[in-house]
Design a protein around this motif. Structure first.
Motif, PDB file in Angstrom:
ATOM      1  N   SER A  10      10.805 -20.071 -32.579  1.00  0.00           N
ATOM      2  CA  SER A  10      11.784 -20.913 -30.816  1.00  0.00           C
ATOM      3  C   SER A  10      12.887 -21.613 -31.955  1.00  0.00           C
ATOM      4  CB  SER A  10      11.245 -21.861 -30.086  1.00  0.00           C
ATOM      5  OG  SER A  10      12.161 -22.141 -29.605  1.00  0.00           O
ATOM      6  N   CYS A  11      14.450 -21.965 -31.428  1.00  0.00           N
ATOM      7  CA  CYS A  11      15.221 -22.771 -31.772  1.00  0.00           C
ATOM      8  C   CYS A  11      13.882 -24.398 -31.079  1.00  0.00           C
ATOM      9  CB  CYS A  11      16.730 -22.911 -31.223  1.00  0.00           C
ATOM     10  SG  CYS A  11      16.494 -23.552 -29.849  1.00  0.00           S
ATOM     11  N   SER A  12      15.168 -25.799 -31.315  1.00  0.00           N
ATOM     12  CA  SER A  12      14.609 -27.098 -30.875  1.00  0.00           C
ATOM     13  C   SER A  12      14.889 -27.450 -30.373  1.00  0.00           C
ATOM     14  CB  SER A  12      14.151 -27.700 -32.395  1.00  0.00           C
ATOM     15  OG  SER A  12      14.885 -27.824 -33.261  1.00  0.00           O
ATOM     16  N   GLY A  13      15.827 -26.426 -29.834  1.00  0.00           N
ATOM     17  CA  GLY A  13      17.257 -27.130 -28.848  1.00  0.00           C
ATOM     18  C   GLY A  13      16.696 -27.773 -27.600  1.00  0.00           C
ATOM     19  N   GLU A  14      17.539 -29.596 -27.896  1.00  0.00           N
ATOM     20  CA  GLU A  14      17.316 -30.248 -27.303  1.00  0.00           C
ATOM     21  C   GLU A  14      17.576 -30.394 -26.226  1.00  0.00           C
ATOM     22  OE1 GLU A  14      14.184 -32.061 -26.356  1.00  0.00           O
ATOM     23  OE2 GLU A  14      12.921 -31.458 -28.261  1.00  0.00           O
ATOM     24  N   GLU A  15      19.146 -30.191 -26.661  1.00  0.00           N
ATOM     25  CA  GLU A  15      20.439 -31.099 -25.471  1.00  0.00           C
ATOM     26  C   GLU A  15      20.947 -30.177 -24.095  1.00  0.00           C
ATOM     27  OE1 GLU A  15      22.686 -32.785 -26.575  1.00  0.00           O
ATOM     28  OE2 GLU A  15      21.010 -33.890 -27.536  1.00  0.00           O
ATOM     29  N   CYS A  16      20.086 -28.421 -24.301  1.00  0.00           N
ATOM     30  CA  CYS A  16      20.633 -28.295 -23.118  1.00  0.00           C
ATOM     31  C   CYS A  16      18.956 -27.376 -22.418  1.00  0.00           C
ATOM     32  CB  CYS A  16      21.561 -27.144 -23.414  1.00  0.00           C
ATOM     33  SG  CYS A  16      21.082 -26.230 -24.260  1.00  0.00           S
ATOM     34  N   LEU A  17      19.263 -26.534 -21.190  1.00  0.00           N
ATOM     35  CA  LEU A  17      18.567 -26.024 -21.017  1.00  0.00           C
ATOM     36  C   LEU A  17      17.903 -24.852 -21.280  1.00  0.00           C
ATOM     37  CD1 LEU A  17      15.673 -25.994 -18.212  1.00  0.00           C
ATOM     38  CD2 LEU A  17      18.104 -24.664 -17.419  1.00  0.00           C
ATOM     39  N   GLY A  18      18.356 -24.249 -22.340  1.00  0.00           N
ATOM     40  CA  GLY A  18      18.053 -23.172 -22.711  1.00  0.00           C
ATOM     41  C   GLY A  18      17.522 -23.149 -23.986  1.00  0.00           C
ATOM     42  N   GLY A  19      17.486 -24.704 -25.026  1.00  0.00           N
ATOM     43  CA  GLY A  19      16.254 -25.348 -25.897  1.00  0.00           C
ATOM     44  C   GLY A  19      15.238 -25.124 -25.472  1.00  0.00           C
ATOM     45  N   THR A  20      14.807 -25.813 -23.979  1.00  0.00           N
ATOM     46  CA  THR A  20      13.408 -25.836 -23.741  1.00  0.00           C
ATOM     47  C   THR A  20      13.205 -24.596 -23.271  1.00  0.00           C
ATOM     48  OG1 THR A  20      14.380 -28.360 -22.380  1.00  0.00           O
ATOM     49  CG2 THR A  20      12.721 -27.350 -21.001  1.00  0.00           C
ATOM     50  N   VAL A  65      13.785 -17.145 -31.111  1.00  0.00           N
ATOM     51  CA  VAL A  65      14.370 -17.026 -29.748  1.00  0.00           C
ATOM     52  C   VAL A  65      15.723 -18.748 -29.830  1.00  0.00           C
ATOM     53  CG1 VAL A  65      13.703 -17.851 -27.600  1.00  0.00           C
ATOM     54  CG2 VAL A  65      11.720 -16.806 -28.978  1.00  0.00           C
ATOM     55  N   ASP A  66      16.418 -18.620 -29.680  1.00  0.00           N
ATOM     56  CA  ASP A  66      17.682 -19.257 -29.768  1.00  0.00           C
ATOM     57  C   ASP A  66      17.860 -19.826 -27.885  1.00  0.00           C
ATOM     58  OD1 ASP A  66      17.813 -20.286 -32.348  1.00  0.00           O
ATOM     59  OD2 ASP A  66      18.551 -18.195 -32.650  1.00  0.00           O
ATOM     60  N   GLY A  67      18.032 -20.876 -28.059  1.00  0.00           N
ATOM     61  CA  GLY A  67      18.681 -21.042 -26.505  1.00  0.00           C
ATOM     62  C   GLY A  67      19.606 -20.707 -25.984  1.00  0.00           C
ATOM     63  N   CYS A  68      21.461 -20.825 -27.401  1.00  0.00           N
ATOM     64  CA  CYS A  68      22.746 -20.095 -27.153  1.00  0.00           C
ATOM     65  C   CYS A  68      23.119 -19.830 -27.938  1.00  0.00           C
ATOM     66  CB  CYS A  68      23.046 -22.122 -26.812  1.00  0.00           C
ATOM     67  SG  CYS A  68      23.559 -23.195 -27.922  1.00  0.00           S
ATOM     68  N   SER A  69      24.204 -19.797 -28.042  1.00  0.00           N
ATOM     69  CA  SER A  69      24.907 -18.685 -28.854  1.00  0.00           C
ATOM     70  C   SER A  69      25.064 -18.952 -30.370  1.00  0.00           C
ATOM     71  CB  SER A  69      26.431 -17.955 -28.478  1.00  0.00           C
ATOM     72  OG  SER A  69      26.767 -18.948 -28.019  1.00  0.00           O
ATOM     73  N   LYS A  70      24.833 -20.457 -30.265  1.00  0.00           N
ATOM     74  CA  LYS A  70      24.754 -20.888 -31.430  1.00  0.00           C
ATOM     75  C   LYS A  70      23.582 -20.807 -32.511  1.00  0.00           C
ATOM     76  CE  LYS A  70      27.510 -25.068 -30.656  1.00  0.00           C
ATOM     77  NZ  LYS A  70      27.044 -26.081 -29.976  1.00  0.00           N
ATOM     78  N   CYS A  71      22.814 -20.103 -32.266  1.00  0.00           N
ATOM     79  CA  CYS A  71      21.799 -19.855 -32.804  1.00  0.00           C
ATOM     80  C   CYS A  71      21.248 -20.159 -33.754  1.00  0.00           C
ATOM     81  CB  CYS A  71      22.433 -17.728 -33.424  1.00  0.00           C
ATOM     82  SG  CYS A  71      22.691 -17.106 -31.815  1.00  0.00           S
ATOM     83  N   CYS A  72      20.984 -21.246 -33.888  1.00  0.00           N
ATOM     84  CA  CYS A  72      20.118 -21.971 -34.928  1.00  0.00           C
ATOM     85  C   CYS A  72      18.279 -21.683 -35.408  1.00  0.00           C
ATOM     86  CB  CYS A  72      19.770 -23.707 -33.960  1.00  0.00           C
ATOM     87  SG  CYS A  72      21.564 -24.233 -33.288  1.00  0.00           S
ATOM     88  N   ALA A  73      18.371 -20.549 -34.575  1.00  0.00           N
ATOM     89  CA  ALA A  73      16.603 -20.537 -35.617  1.00  0.00           C
ATOM     90  C   ALA A  73      17.170 -19.425 -36.167  1.00  0.00           C
ATOM     91  CB  ALA A  73      15.686 -20.713 -34.100  1.00  0.00           C
TER      92      ALA A  73
HETATM   93  S1  SF4 Z   1      20.614 -22.781 -30.916  1.00  0.00           S
HETATM   94 FE1  SF4 Z   1      21.771 -23.855 -28.739  1.00  0.00          FE
HETATM   95  S2  SF4 Z   1      20.122 -24.349 -27.628  1.00  0.00           S
HETATM   96 FE2  SF4 Z   1      18.924 -23.631 -30.071  1.00  0.00          FE
HETATM   97  S3  SF4 Z   1      19.388 -26.507 -30.987  1.00  0.00           S
HETATM   98 FE3  SF4 Z   1      20.641 -24.830 -31.854  1.00  0.00          FE
HETATM   99  S4  SF4 Z   1      22.354 -26.175 -30.078  1.00  0.00           S
HETATM  100 FE4  SF4 Z   1      20.904 -26.748 -29.174  1.00  0.00          FE
END
Ligand code: SF4
Length: 137
Positions: A10-20, A65-73
């Motif tokens: 999973s991504c570690s998104g802490e900035e938006c609900l998608g990461g959680t 599993v990424d919270g948003c389309s930035k697809c960090c993971a």
């Molecule tokens: S994929 Fe989106 S939610 Fe997840 S860490 Fe990156 S910016 Fe944040």
């Protein structure tokens, strides 16, 4: 029983609900839905990690599993370890409005948010089972 294991990262998104939701859905895979077949590690450890962590995606098929389309993971995994087997993007499953919402703390989550976790976890399960079938056939 097959000893096949699949990585769910999973991504570690802490900035938006998608990461959680990405993190909670990944935990649900690990603790409940496919608990004997899921392996995971946390993205910050992976990014800070040595060879052992970096070989993760070489040793296991990986679903990111990424919270948003930035697809960090996904981007981190492909940068350090190679191509992932599949991806789940929370904003694709739930829509951008929900995924980019600023409700991020688990103490603020309500029933509707846990239903979102279930929906994303179902999506991960479908991809998980498809990879399992492909490998075992
Ligand atoms: S994929 Fe989106 S939610 Fe997840 S860490 Fe990156 S910016 Fe944040």
């Amino acid at each position: 029983m097959s000893d096949l294991k699949i990585g769910v990262l999973s991504c570690s998104g802490e900035e938006c609900l998608g990461g959680t939701i990405a993190r909670l859905a990944t935990r649900k895979m690990l603790e409940k839905l496919r608990k004997d077949k899921t392996v995971t590690l946390c993205l910050p450890l992976y990014l800070a990690g040595g060879e052992e962590e970096r070989s993760f995606a070489k040793d296991y098929p990986v679903i990111t599993v990424d919270g948003c389309s930035k697809c960090c993971a996904k981007r981190a995994t492909e940068k350090y370890s190679g191509k992932v087997s599949d991806t789940v993007i929370v904003s694709d499953v739930l829509g951008e409005d929900a995924a980019l919402s600023k409700i991020v703390s688990s103490k603020d989550l309500k029933k509707e948010h846990y239903q979102m976790v279930d929906k994303v976890a179902d999506e991960i399960c479908q991809k998980f089972d498809k990879i399992t079938l492909e490998i075992e056939k």
